[in-house]
Design a protein around this motif. Structure first.
Motif, short mmCIF file in Angstrom:
data_model
loop_
_atom_site.label_atom_id
_atom_site.label_comp_id
_atom_site.label_asym_id
_atom_site.label_seq_id
_atom_site.Cartn_x
_atom_site.Cartn_y
_atom_site.Cartn_z
N PRO A 99 42.59 -18.60 24.48
CA PRO A 99 42.07 -19.93 24.13
C PRO A 99 41.29 -20.59 25.26
CG PRO A 99 44.44 -19.99 24.48
CD PRO A 99 44.05 -18.55 24.48
N ASN A 100 41.49 -20.13 26.49
CA ASN A 100 40.74 -20.70 27.61
C ASN A 100 39.73 -19.70 28.17
OD1 ASN A 100 42.60 -18.94 28.66
ND2 ASN A 100 43.65 -20.43 29.95
N GLY A 101 39.22 -18.84 27.27
CA GLY A 101 38.24 -17.85 27.68
C GLY A 101 36.81 -18.34 27.55
N THR A 102 35.88 -17.40 27.56
CA THR A 102 34.46 -17.71 27.45
C THR A 102 34.01 -17.50 26.01
OG1 THR A 102 34.07 -17.01 29.72
CG2 THR A 102 32.15 -17.10 28.28
N GLU A 103 33.36 -18.50 25.46
CA GLU A 103 32.90 -18.43 24.07
C GLU A 103 31.96 -17.23 23.89
OE1 GLU A 103 33.10 -19.25 20.36
OE2 GLU A 103 33.77 -20.94 21.60
N GLY A 104 32.28 -16.39 22.91
CA GLY A 104 31.38 -15.31 22.53
C GLY A 104 31.46 -14.05 23.35
N GLU A 105 32.36 -13.97 24.34
CA GLU A 105 32.34 -12.81 25.23
C GLU A 105 32.77 -11.51 24.54
OE1 GLU A 105 35.22 -12.70 28.55
OE2 GLU A 105 36.20 -14.43 27.63
N PHE A 106 33.44 -11.60 23.39
CA PHE A 106 33.85 -10.39 22.67
C PHE A 106 33.17 -10.28 21.31
CE2 PHE A 106 37.40 -11.50 25.51
CZ PHE A 106 37.48 -10.34 26.26
N ASP A 107 32.22 -11.16 21.02
CA ASP A 107 31.60 -11.19 19.69
C ASP A 107 30.89 -9.89 19.32
OD1 ASP A 107 32.56 -13.70 19.36
OD2 ASP A 107 30.64 -14.73 19.41
N HIS A 108 30.41 -9.14 20.33
CA HIS A 108 29.64 -7.93 20.02
C HIS A 108 30.49 -6.87 19.32
CE1 HIS A 108 31.49 -7.26 23.97
NE2 HIS A 108 31.41 -5.97 23.73
N TYR A 109 31.83 -6.99 19.44
CA TYR A 109 32.69 -6.01 18.76
C TYR A 109 32.67 -6.21 17.24
CZ TYR A 109 34.56 -4.63 23.29
OH TYR A 109 34.69 -4.15 24.57
N ALA A 110 32.22 -7.36 16.78
CA ALA A 110 32.16 -7.62 15.35
C ALA A 110 31.04 -6.82 14.68
CB ALA A 110 31.96 -9.11 15.09
N GLU A 111 30.26 -6.09 15.48
CA GLU A 111 29.24 -5.20 14.91
C GLU A 111 29.89 -4.07 14.11
OE1 GLU A 111 27.04 -3.87 18.26
OE2 GLU A 111 26.15 -5.83 18.69
N HIS A 112 31.14 -3.76 14.43
CA HIS A 112 31.89 -2.77 13.65
C HIS A 112 32.36 -3.43 12.36
CE1 HIS A 112 32.15 0.07 17.07
NE2 HIS A 112 32.24 -1.02 17.80
N GLU A 113 32.17 -2.77 11.24
CA GLU A 113 32.43 -3.37 9.93
C GLU A 113 33.88 -3.80 9.75
OE1 GLU A 113 31.19 -0.88 6.78
OE2 GLU A 113 29.04 -0.98 7.28
N HIS A 114 34.79 -3.10 10.38
CA HIS A 114 36.21 -3.40 10.15
C HIS A 114 36.79 -4.31 11.24
CE1 HIS A 114 36.49 -0.34 13.22
NE2 HIS A 114 37.80 -0.47 13.29
N VAL A 115 35.96 -4.86 12.10
CA VAL A 115 36.42 -5.69 13.22
C VAL A 115 36.00 -7.14 13.03
CG1 VAL A 115 36.33 -6.08 15.72
CG2 VAL A 115 36.39 -3.74 14.81
N GLU A 116 36.94 -8.04 13.23
CA GLU A 116 36.66 -9.47 13.23
C GLU A 116 37.05 -10.04 14.59
OE1 GLU A 116 38.78 -11.33 10.05
OE2 GLU A 116 38.19 -9.81 8.57
N VAL A 117 36.28 -11.02 15.07
CA VAL A 117 36.58 -11.65 16.35
C VAL A 117 36.83 -13.14 16.11
CG1 VAL A 117 35.78 -12.13 18.70
CG2 VAL A 117 35.11 -9.99 17.56
N MET A 118 38.02 -13.59 16.51
CA MET A 118 38.35 -14.99 16.33
C MET A 118 37.62 -15.88 17.34
SD MET A 118 42.49 -14.73 15.72
CE MET A 118 42.65 -16.53 15.74
N ASP A 119 37.47 -17.14 16.98
CA ASP A 119 36.92 -18.12 17.90
C ASP A 119 37.98 -18.47 18.94
OD1 ASP A 119 34.62 -20.20 18.28
OD2 ASP A 119 36.45 -21.38 18.41
#
Length: 445
Positions: free
Chosen positions: A276-296
Motif C-alpha cells: 500500500p505504500n509502494g510506487t503507483e504502477g510499478e507492477f502494472d506491466h505484468y497485467a499484459e498476461h491474460e490471466h494476471v491482474e494487478v491491484m491498485d
C-alpha cells in the motif's frame, strides 16, 4: 482515583494501534491526554468525534528536546552491537554502504567504539536520555507503541511507561530505546522474543491489535471451493522500488515471474497485490498476461509509518480476498492478514532451492524463520523449480494451505478475543495508576 493517562502517537499507524484502547478508556471514564503532531488533530477528531481530548503540544516538546533526540540517536548508532539481530545486522551493513554525512561518520566511528551488551542497550539508552529530563507530559503514566519516534522523551524518573506492540517484528528489529514498566505483545511467544532481545522481563500478552479487522470478520471454515471452474491465487508483494533493498525487489520479481508461469499452466488467475505504500504502477506491466491482474496500491503514503487503516479501507482491502482461493506468500505480513481472514495460505520457503539460495537473506530474519517458516504446513520447495512445484500444488491438493492458515490463526490469537483482552489491559493499567497515586500520596504524607 483520578483516572487520566497520556498516549503518545507520532505516526498514523500508532493511531490505528491505539484506537480500540482509546475507545475502551473513554468508555471507562479515563481522561486522555493525547500527544500527537498538530497535522494529525483533524484525523483524531474525525475518528473520535464524540471524545474530548486534551491535546498536548507535541511539536513544542520535540523542539525543546532536539539535542536530547540527537544524543539518543547518536548513542544508539555508536554503542549498539551489530549482532543485535540478524535483521539489525543487515540493516546496519546497508546503512554503512550508502550513508554519508553525519550518520555515515557515526557509523564509521562506531567500528572503534566499545559496545553495550545487547540485553543492556535499552537500559543504557534510557540512562543517557534521563540526564536532566523531567517529564514533559501532563501525567506520570504514559502509553506508547513499540519503536516509536520519541524514545528520548520516555526515560524521566517521574514517568511510568506502558508499551504496546505495534508490529510483530519489533522485538528483533532494533533496540526499543528506553525501559518500560510493562510491555504488551501480541501473544506469549512474541513476549518471549521481547524478553530475549530487548532485555525487559515484565512482558504480557494482549492481542494482535493490528490484525483486528480480519480477526473480527473471519470467514470459516478455511477451505477452497472445489466447484469453481476458474480459481484465483493472490501474491502479496513485499517490496517496492521506493525504499526496499535490491535483494528484496529482485527476489520478488523472480518469484512473480515463476508464479505467472505456474498459474498459467494450472489454469488459475493470478492477482498481484502491491504494497500500500509502494510506487503507483510499478507492477502494472505484468497485467499484459491474460490471466494476471494487478491491484491498485490504494492511498499513496510518503512515509511507510504514516497511514491509517480505517474501516472503509479495510473493508475494501479484504473484500479483494472474498473470491480468492489461496494467498501465496513469501515475505509479506499479508499472509497473517489472509490467515486471520480465513483464506488458505501457501507460505513459500525457498532457502534450499538452487534458484533462490539468496532468499536466506530475508527468510533468515529471526521473526520470519521462527514464526512464519517454523510451521508444519510450510511449502518447502527444494528439488523442483518453483513454477513446477507450485503448478502441481495448485492442481492436486491445497489442504496443506488450509492447515497453514489455521496454524497461524491459532498462534496469533492464543484463544483470546479482543474484548476480553482490552478489558484485562484496562484493569492492568488502572492497577498501575492506582499504585502510582498511592505512592505519591505516601511520599507527601
Amino acid at each position: 482515583m483520578r483516572k487520566e493517562v497520556t498516549i503518545v502517537i507520532d505516526f498514523k499507524i500508532y493511531l490505528y494501534l491505539f484506537e480500540p484502547i482509546i475507545r475502551k478508556f473513554n468508555e471507562k471514564g479515563v481522561k486522555i491526554h493525547l500527544a500527537v503532531p498538530e497535522v494529525m488533530h483533524n484525523d483524531v477528531k474525525r475518528i473520535f468525534p464524540d471524545i474530548a481530548f486534551d491535546f498536548v503540544n507535541f511539536e513544542r516538546i520535540k523542539k525543546e528536546n532536539r539535542l536530547r533526540f540527537i544524543l539518543h540517536r547518536a548513542c544508539s548508532l555508536l554503542f549498539t552491537r551489530t549482532d543485535f539481530s540478524f535483521q539489525f545486522q543487515k540493516k546496519r551493513q546497508q546503512l554503512v554502504r550508502k550513508n554519508t554525512g553525519t550518520q555515515g561518520f557515526l557509523l564509521w566511528l562506531s567500528k572503534f567504539m566499545p559496545k553495550v551488551p545487547n540485553k543492556s542497550i535499552n537500559r543504557f539508552l534510557n540512562g543517557v536520555s534521563r540526564i536532566g529530563l523531567t517529564n514533559p507530559y501532563p501525567t506520570e503514566l504514559i502509553l506508547v507503541g513499540t519503536l516509536n519516534a520519541s524514545a528520548e522523551l520516555l526515560s524521566a524518573k517521574d514517568q511510568t511507561v506502558v508499551t504496546v506492540m505495534e508490529s510483530w517484528d519489533h522485538a528483533v528489529k532494533e533496540p526499543n530505546g528506553y525501559n518500560s514498566h510493562l510491555v504488551y505483545t501480541w501473544n506469549d511467544s512474541l513476549a518471549n522474543d521481547w524478553v530475549k532481545n530487548q532485555g525487559e522481563n515484565n512482558c504480557r500478552s494482549l492481542f494482535p491489535l493490528k490484525l483486528r479487522y480480519p480477526l473480527e470478520n473471519r470467514k470459516t471454515p478455511i477451505k477452497t471451493d472445489s466447484s469453481k471452474k476458474k480459481k484465483v491465487a493472490m501474491y502479496a508483494i513485499s517490496s517496492t522500488s521506493r525504499f526496499s533493498v535490491p535483494v528484496m525487489t529482485d527476489l520478488d520479481i523472480r518469484i512473480i515471474e515463476d508464479l505467472i508461469k505456474a498459474t498459467r499452466e494450472a489454469g488459475w488467475t493470478l492477482i498481484l497485490k502491491p504494497r500500500p505504500n509502494g510506487t503507483e504502477g510499478e507492477f502494472d506491466h505484468y497485467a499484459e498476461h491474460e490471466h494476471v491482474e494487478v491491484m491498485d496500491i490504494g492511498e499513496h503514503v510518503e512515509n511507510p509509518a504514516n497511514y491509517y487503516l480505517d474501516d472503509e479501507y479495510n473493508k475494501l482491502r479484504f473484500s479483494s480476498l472474498d473470491d480468492v482461493d489461496v494467498v501465496i506468500n513469501a515475505f509479506s505480513t499479508f499472509g497473517f492478514d489472509a490467515a486471520c481472514y480465513g483464506v488458505p495460505v501457501i507460505q513459500l520457503d525457498l532457502r534450499q532451492n538452487a534458484s533462490y539460495l539468496d532468499s536466506y537473506l530475508v527468510f533468515n530474519n529471526y521473526h520470519l524463520k521462527t514464526h512464519v517458516l517454523g510451521r508444519e504446513n510450510v511449502f518447502n520447495v527444494i528439488d523442483q523449480p518453483l513454477e513446477v512445484a507450485l503448478k502441481e500444488a495448485l492442481t492436486v491438493d491445497l489442504s496443506f494451505a488450509e492447515g497453514y492458515s489455521q496454524e497461524v490463526y491459532e498462534w496469533l490469537t492464543s484463544g483470546l478475543n479482543i474484548d476480553d483482552a482490552l478489558e484485562e489491559f484496562y484493569v492492568d493499567v488502572m492497577d498501575v495508576m492506582s499504585n502510582l497515586q498511592l505512592t505519591t500520596e505516601s511520599s507527601k504524607a
